[in-house]
Scaffold this active site. Structure first.
Site: not given
Ligand code: 13P
Length: 255
Positions: A9, A11, A99, A101, A171, A177, A217
Site C-alpha cells: 500500500n 498510500k 484503511h 487512515e 492492522e 507507520g 510495520s
Molecule cells: P506500515 O507498513 O508503514 O506500518 O503501514 C501499514 C499500512 O498501513 C498498510 O496498509
C-alpha cells in the site's frame, strides 16, 4: 486452499518517475517470487499510476494492481471521487476498503464501508477490508470486542458468497507507520480470533477459505516470522513497499 497475499500500500507516496522505477524494481525480481494461483502479489498505488501498474502486471502472472479506496456511490456528480466501475475498467482486481487512515481522516464509518464493498463486488473487485484497534483500546484489553464490532457492522452483513470474495487485513493502528510491529503471537492471536468469529457467524469451511493479512510495520526482517503463523496469510505493507528491494525480500519471505 486459501491464497497467500503480499500487498503493498503505497498510500500518498511516489511521484511518476519514482512510481515507474518502483514497479520496474519489483518486477525485476519476479522470477524469484515463485508466485502461483495461491501465492499472489498485489500493489495498491495512487490512482494516477493504477493503469500503468495493471498493464505492467498483466504480463506477469499472479501480480495484481489494487486501488486504495473506491466511492460508495455507483456514478454521478461526486467531484474527485473514483467509482468501482472506473477502477474495474482499468483491469484492477483488488481495492483496499476501510484503511484506518480513511476511517480517521475521512470519517468513513462501517456503514459507508459496507456500501463501498457492495460497489466493489458489483464490479468483481475483491475488497481488502481493514480492521484493527487503536492503542488505548489495546491497553484496555478491549481489542477483541472492538474488532468484533468492526466485523459485525461491516463484513458480517455480507452473504456467504460475498464474504468468500473478501480479503481481511488486521492492522493494529498502533503498529502502522510506527516501527512497532505486533509480535507474531499478538498478531496470530487476533487472526485466530477473526477466523473463529467467521466460523461462528458463517461456518468453519468458509473461515478456512478467507485470507487474513497482517499490516503494521512489516519489513524484510520481521516478515518471515509473521508469515509463518498459522492464521496469517500474508501482509499489507506500507512504508516497506516503497523500496523495491525490501518489498521483494518481503515477497520472498512468504513460503
Ligand atoms: P506500515 O507498513 O508503514 O506500518 O503501514 C501499514 C499500512 O498501513 C498498510 O496498509
Amino acid at each position: 486452499m486459501r491464497k497467500k497475499i503480499i500487498a503493498g500500500n503505497w498510500k500518498m507516496n511516489a511521484d511518476k518517475d519514482e512510481a515507474l522505477a518502483l514497479v520496474n524494481g519489483i518486477l525485476a525480481q519476479y522470477d524469484d517470487y515463485n508466485l502461483s494461483d495461491t501465492k499472489i502479489v498485489v500493489v495498491a498505488s495512487p490512482f494516477p499510476y493504477i493503469h500503468y501498474c495493471s498493464s505492467m502486471f498483466a504480463k506477469y502472472p499472479n501480480m495484481f494492481a489494487a486501488a486504495q479506496n473506491c466511492s460508495e456511490h455507483e456514478q454521478g456528480a461526486y467531484t474527485g471521487e473514483v467509482s468501482a466501475k472506473i477502477i474495474a475498467s482499468l483491469e484492477v482486481k483488488y481495492v483496499i476498503i476501510g484503511h484506518s487512515e480513511r476511517r480517521q481522516y475521512f470519517h468513513e464509518t462501517n456503514e459507508v464501508l459496507l456500501q463501498k464493498i457492495h460497489q466493489a463486488q458489483k464490479k468483481d473487485l475483491i475488497p481488502v477490508f481493514c480492521c484493527g484497534e487503536p492503542l488505548e483500546i489495546r491497553e484496555q484489553n478491549e481489542h477483541f470486542n472492538f474488532i468484533k464490532a468492526q466485523l459485525e457492522e461491516c463484513i458480517f452483513q455480507l452473504s456467504e458468497n460475498e464474504l468468500k470474495n473478501t480479503v481481511i487485513a488486521y492492522e493494529p493502528i498502533w503498529a502502522i507507520g510506527t516501527g512497532k510491529t505486533a509480535s507474531p503471537e499478538q498478531a496470530q492471536e487476533v487472526h485466530a480470533f477473526i477466523r473463529n468469529e467467521i466460523a461462528e457467524k458463517y461456518d468453519k469451511e468458509i473461515a478456512e477459505q478467507i485470507s487474513i493479512l497482517y499490516g503494521g510495520s512489516v519489513n524484510a526482517k520481521n516478515a518471515e516470522e509473521l508469515f509463518a503463523c498459522k492464521d496469517i496469510d500474508g501482509g499489507l505493507v506500507g512504508g516497506a513497499s516503497l523500496k523495491a528491494d525490501e518489498f521483494a525480500a518481503i515477497i520472498k519471505s512468504m513460503k
